[in-house]
Enzyme design. Sequence first.
Site, PDB file in Angstrom:
ATOM      1  N   GLU A 205       0.831  -1.708   0.216  1.00 39.21           N
ATOM      2  CA  GLU A 205      -0.255   0.324  -0.392  1.00 39.21           C
ATOM      3  C   GLU A 205       0.561   1.015  -0.190  1.00 39.21           C
ATOM      4  O   GLU A 205       0.169   2.205  -0.274  1.00 39.21           O
ATOM      5  CB  GLU A 205      -0.629  -0.063   1.252  1.00 39.21           C
ATOM      6  CG  GLU A 205      -2.050  -1.223   0.692  1.00 39.21           C
ATOM      7  CD  GLU A 205      -2.990  -1.366   2.516  1.00 39.21           C
ATOM      8  OE1 GLU A 205      -2.713  -0.549   3.077  1.00 39.21           O
ATOM      9  OE2 GLU A 205      -4.024  -2.081   2.265  1.00 39.21           O
ATOM     10  N   ASP A 243      -4.457  -0.170  11.931  1.00 39.00           N
ATOM     11  CA  ASP A 243      -4.433  -1.033  11.405  1.00 39.00           C
ATOM     12  C   ASP A 243      -4.044  -2.163  12.179  1.00 39.00           C
ATOM     13  O   ASP A 243      -2.836  -2.923  11.386  1.00 39.00           O
ATOM     14  CB  ASP A 243      -5.377  -1.239  10.127  1.00 39.00           C
ATOM     15  CG  ASP A 243      -5.350  -2.724   9.426  1.00 39.00           C
ATOM     16  OD1 ASP A 243      -6.091  -3.123  10.314  1.00 39.00           O
ATOM     17  OD2 ASP A 243      -5.741  -2.988   8.264  1.00 39.00           O
ATOM     18  N   GLU A 292      -8.114  -0.112  14.266  1.00 35.79           N
ATOM     19  CA  GLU A 292      -9.155  -0.937  13.192  1.00 35.79           C
ATOM     20  C   GLU A 292      -8.730  -2.397  13.240  1.00 35.79           C
ATOM     21  O   GLU A 292      -7.684  -2.625  13.197  1.00 35.79           O
ATOM     22  CB  GLU A 292      -8.887  -0.954  11.449  1.00 35.79           C
ATOM     23  CG  GLU A 292      -9.802  -1.608  10.667  1.00 35.79           C
ATOM     24  CD  GLU A 292      -8.501  -1.237   9.090  1.00 35.79           C
ATOM     25  OE1 GLU A 292      -8.653  -2.377   8.539  1.00 35.79           O
ATOM     26  OE2 GLU A 292      -8.702  -0.282   8.270  1.00 35.79           O
ATOM     27  N   LYS A 344     -15.818  -1.210   2.172  1.00 36.12           N
ATOM     28  CA  LYS A 344     -14.588  -1.600   0.587  1.00 36.12           C
ATOM     29  C   LYS A 344     -15.788  -2.359  -0.363  1.00 36.12           C
ATOM     30  O   LYS A 344     -15.979  -3.442  -0.335  1.00 36.12           O
ATOM     31  CB  LYS A 344     -13.426  -3.136   1.446  1.00 36.12           C
ATOM     32  CG  LYS A 344     -12.343  -2.482   2.503  1.00 36.12           C
ATOM     33  CD  LYS A 344     -11.416  -3.456   2.819  1.00 36.12           C
ATOM     34  CE  LYS A 344     -10.569  -3.378   3.560  1.00 36.12           C
ATOM     35  NZ  LYS A 344      -9.859  -4.698   3.937  1.00 36.12           N
ATOM     36  N   LYS A 395      -9.230   5.572   3.468  1.00 36.55           N
ATOM     37  CA  LYS A 395      -8.317   5.075   3.369  1.00 36.55           C
ATOM     38  C   LYS A 395      -7.833   4.276   2.286  1.00 36.55           C
ATOM     39  O   LYS A 395      -8.618   3.920   1.416  1.00 36.55           O
ATOM     40  CB  LYS A 395      -8.541   3.728   4.579  1.00 36.55           C
ATOM     41  CG  LYS A 395      -7.373   3.298   4.469  1.00 36.55           C
ATOM     42  CD  LYS A 395      -7.979   1.863   5.811  1.00 36.55           C
ATOM     43  CE  LYS A 395      -6.895   0.689   5.923  1.00 36.55           C
ATOM     44  NZ  LYS A 395      -6.488  -0.579   6.993  1.00 36.55           N
TER      45      LYS A 395
END
EC number: 4.2.1.11
Length: 435
Positions: A205, A243, A292, A344, A395
């Site tokens: 990411e 997360d 998260e 998502k 995000k």
Amino acid sequence: MSIITDVYAREVLDSRGNPTLEVEVYTESGAFGRGMVPSGASTGEHEAVELRDGDKSRYGGLGTQKAVDNVNNVIAEAIIGYDVRDQQAIDRAMIALDGTPNKGKLGANAILGVSIAVARAAADYLEVPLYSYLGGFNTKVLPTPMMNIINGGSHSDAPIAFQEFMIMPVGAPTFKEALRWGAEVFHALKKILKERGLETAVGDEGGFAPKFEGTEDGVETILKAIEAAGYEAGENGIMIGFDCASSEFYDAERKVYDYSKFEGEGGAVRTAAEQIDYLEELVNKYPIITIEDGMDENDWDGWKALTERLGGRVQLVGDDFFVTNTDYLARGIKEEAANSILIKVNQIGTLTETFEAIEMAKEAGYTAVVSHRSGETEDSTIADIAVATNAGQIKTGSLSRTDRIAKYNQLLRIEDQLGEVAQYKGIKSFYNLKK
């Protein structure tokens, strides 16, 4: 003239070099839409099914030709003739055509690609931006970004159990400034890592994946980067989030959170109660505003205890816990587990269901964070969704890799287009926390 005349899917590659779907939808008028489907690395066990071929001789079994064929030979036949503007009817038709609770027959990746392409074709037909088509005249809120600048867990080879260490420029006046703050901290962090002789290669990411000495070393280094970039840590500047992706290191047989899976022999082994104590310790010590998947996706008692302990102070986001599914979210709301949902699109498979999840969350006082996946493409639809729904948070990775930057650049365009109407709420995006 807005009638769908053709639907076509092809196999393309995502940011990890794995196959995914690209779908195109055409109308009588010539209006056109294209949608590309992301893919996750750490996935919730209750997510909608991502249909893969399983043929080990081709892409290691990850091919998506079955899903492509389902679009071209099954879904296309069912939706050609529909008005492209009738998003809900088309999405419902595909859900019914699949006929399974988890879209396992046609594949959520096949269905989602069509759903996105339909929305884009409708926006093209009406000659309006996608965010405006999806959200209407009240579209105005630019999201506060969660920027994943350090990758651990399943997203990198770094020996850290937590999957993401994020910064949030909650004190910035505009999205454009928030993006600048984040980029400057990212570059300051790179300099600090180099000075320490740590790796500056990036993970899936776009965040760095250095071999820190542990979680606290990672947080302390981020705080130094914030200061080095000329900003302050806290509500008036930049705050931190994790997360944990706890399901990735939860041992269901022993009912413990086994950090040694990623951190080696020195990794702690914690019970649910000890996991909550540890997270509270971090919150007390550092300017943390969001966590998260702090507990395993099936540890409902742990989630309720965590929410009771920290829910008034910290945003507790359910990702694997809720999988963008209104059934799981409804249970979470009823049992007061978590106070936020990660959104998502490929966890649920259609834009209609995605919007329903966001609406349910907001009605219950939960926040909704629109999110990318670790396997992304140049498709920037989630940026438009974040603004269309006034979600307030997004995000979408770090400040590197075009697959992440594409979303940030789209948000810059949207902020420009909205002009004086645009709002960046920053710390106010966390509206369910007690200040």
